[in-house]
Write a protein that holds these residues in place. Structure first.
Motif, short mmCIF file in Angstrom:
data_model
loop_
_atom_site.label_atom_id
_atom_site.label_comp_id
_atom_site.label_asym_id
_atom_site.label_seq_id
_atom_site.Cartn_x
_atom_site.Cartn_y
_atom_site.Cartn_z
N LYS A 174 0.73 -0.84 -0.34
CA LYS A 174 0.13 0.08 -0.07
C LYS A 174 0.81 1.24 0.15
O LYS A 174 0.48 2.37 -0.22
CB LYS A 174 -1.32 0.46 1.18
N ASP B 79 -1.63 -0.32 7.67
CA ASP B 79 -2.15 -1.83 6.49
C ASP B 79 -3.38 -1.54 7.02
O ASP B 79 -4.68 -1.47 6.02
CB ASP B 79 -2.05 -2.95 6.57
N LYS B 80 -3.81 -2.04 7.94
CA LYS B 80 -5.11 -2.04 8.75
C LYS B 80 -5.83 -0.24 9.01
O LYS B 80 -6.74 -0.52 8.89
CB LYS B 80 -5.36 -2.51 10.03
N ARG C 5 -6.80 0.67 4.82
CA ARG C 5 -8.33 0.24 5.16
C ARG C 5 -9.29 1.13 4.56
O ARG C 5 -10.25 1.08 4.22
CB ARG C 5 -8.47 -1.24 5.63
N VAL C 6 -9.60 2.38 6.30
CA VAL C 6 -10.33 3.20 6.63
C VAL C 6 -10.14 4.58 5.67
O VAL C 6 -10.87 5.41 4.74
CB VAL C 6 -10.60 3.09 7.43
N HIS D 124 -7.24 4.94 3.81
CA HIS D 124 -6.72 4.90 1.86
C HIS D 124 -7.85 4.17 1.82
O HIS D 124 -6.98 3.44 0.86
CB HIS D 124 -5.25 5.15 1.63
N PRO D 125 -9.24 3.62 1.39
CA PRO D 125 -9.63 2.76 0.89
C PRO D 125 -9.67 3.04 -1.21
O PRO D 125 -9.93 1.57 -1.38
CB PRO D 125 -11.26 3.15 0.41
N GLU D 126 -8.84 3.49 -1.39
CA GLU D 126 -8.45 3.65 -2.69
C GLU D 126 -6.99 2.97 -3.15
O GLU D 126 -6.31 2.89 -4.28
CB GLU D 126 -8.62 5.20 -3.43
N ALA E 225 -4.71 -0.25 -3.06
CA ALA E 225 -4.29 -1.71 -2.99
C ALA E 225 -3.70 -2.22 -2.11
O ALA E 225 -2.52 -1.78 -2.71
CB ALA E 225 -4.95 -2.09 -4.39
N ARG F 71 -8.36 -7.41 1.83
CA ARG F 71 -9.46 -6.53 3.23
C ARG F 71 -9.79 -5.15 3.18
O ARG F 71 -9.22 -4.10 3.13
CB ARG F 71 -8.79 -7.60 3.70
N ALA F 72 -10.91 -5.53 3.85
CA ALA F 72 -11.71 -3.79 3.39
C ALA F 72 -11.99 -3.18 5.08
O ALA F 72 -12.22 -1.91 5.06
CB ALA F 72 -12.84 -3.91 2.52
N ARG F 73 -12.04 -3.95 5.94
CA ARG F 73 -12.57 -3.66 7.53
C ARG F 73 -11.41 -3.41 8.31
O ARG F 73 -10.32 -4.67 7.74
CB ARG F 73 -13.53 -4.48 7.51
#
Length: 359
Positions: free
Chosen positions: A244, A298-299, A302-303, A305-307, A309, A314-316
């Motif tokens: 990321k 990384d976690k 997810r919130v 910088h959701p854009e 990858a 994982r998205a949450r």
């Protein structure tokens, strides 16, 4: 959900962006997650320091940090590491064979309640001198049969194949094998942290990630002479965070990236107008800490910088922060020489029994 760290404008002293870094001969173009890494470290450390100082909540105005659970910037300050250092490594018989035995017994389960279960059932600190497989297995089997969780969910501990029907019994057999094959002496005689790591790697179900974690844990003890800057083994979460921060161009050189972050931390804190993160006012981020920070970022990303990858997709963020009113009483290996109790904890010479909560 907006974040104070997601935008450079949110930081009072945001400075110029970093357009390119060179690592292992590769030119990497950092994403927004790269600067978030450094800002996250500062804000996460502020939360820790506020809790150590006994300040009332809330300890941050960052909505992501306030809502979710993240480990400390320094691995040694986290709850399980504190339990290990103060309640296992430096408590009990300090002969190296016994310290090694206690450390691996604790770390195979990586759960304070399992250690406390054994201490209570055995009538004191477990020792190799008095070890009996049947007794240990009986205590753990009874707890398991009653629905007790013996293992931490912090990371996956594969079941060894040592001829027993239960995972915990197989881990006891692995520990017996390590003791019988003189692992304590061989680890202590190693010429480097990496050589000690390779010795652990030779035992059943101890892969690269666990061997690295275990050798770091052993290295907290008084007799282990190695610096944490010897080498690093990136875990899956760290690789996700590195992807990321730098994109696919960093694939395959994750260890070198972590070295880069460790070596240049003062430069990037200064570039962003941030005070460098320090443990006890003096100990800078080590390789293990920068590795762990990539897992946490990384976690966070997810919130924030959701854009951007990663690898896992994982998205949450699963873990929600739950406040604990217990005071923090940090205690670190005396050999580190940390004395700033008002900052991030102090070291002494006591055989401590307390453990700090992950803050």
């Amino acid at each position: 959900m907006p974040s104070l760290l997601a935008s450079p404008a949110a930081e009072e002293h945001a400075h110029r962006a970093c357009d390119e870094v060179v690592v292992a001969g590769r030119r990497l173009r950092p994403t927004a997650v790269f600067d978030t890494y450094w800002r996250f470290a500062v804000l996460r450390d502020r939360v820790y320091r506020a809790r150590v100082a006994g300040a009332p909540a809330p300890w941050t105005s960052d909505p992501i940090l306030a809502r979710h659970r993240f480990t400390n910037c320094f691995r040694a300050a986290d709850r399980v590491s504190q339990q290990l250092i103060a309640g296992v490594s430096y408590r009990g018989d300090q002969r190296w064979e016994e310290v090694f035995f206690r450390t691996l017994l604790f770390k195979f389960f990586n759960k304070a309640s399992t250690w406390e279960l054994l201490v209570g059932a055995l009538g004191g600190t477990p020792t190799w001198a008095d070890y009996d497989f049947g007794r240990y297995d009986g205590v753990l089997s009874k707890a398991f049969a009653s629905g007790g969780r013996l293992y931490s969910a912090a990371y996956i501990t594969p079941p060894p194949a040592m001829g027993e029907s239960r995972k915990h019994a197989n881990h006891l057999r692995v520990l017996e094998t390590m003791m019988a094959t003189n692992a304590p002496a061989r680890v202590l005689a190693a010429k480097s942290l990496q050589e000690a790591y390779r010795i652990l790697l030779g035992y059943p179900a101890i892969g690269p990630f666990l061997a690295y974690q275990y050798v770091i844990d052993l290295n907290y003890a008084a007799e282990m002479p190695f610096e944490e800057g010897d080498f690093v083994v990136p875990g899956p979460g760290a690789k996700d965070g590195i992807r990321k921060a730098f994109g696919a161009a960093a694939d395959g050189i994750e260890a070198e990236v972590i070295h880069y972050m460790t070596d240049t931390q003062e430069e990037h804190f200064a570039r962003l107008g941030l005070e460098p993160v320090r443990l006890g006012g003096r100990r800078r981020l080590q390789l293990i800490d920068c590795q762990n920070l990539f897992c946490e970022v990384d976690k966070y990303a997810r919130v924030a910088h959701p854009e951007v990858a990663g690898i896992s997709g994982r998205a949450r963020i699963k873990q929600v922060y739950r406040a604990d009113s217990a005071p923090l009483t940090p205690w670190f290996p005396p050999k580190w020489g940390l004395t700033d109790a008002a900052g991030a904890g102090a070291s002494g010479t006591r055989g401590a029994s307390g453990a700090a909560e992950r803050s």
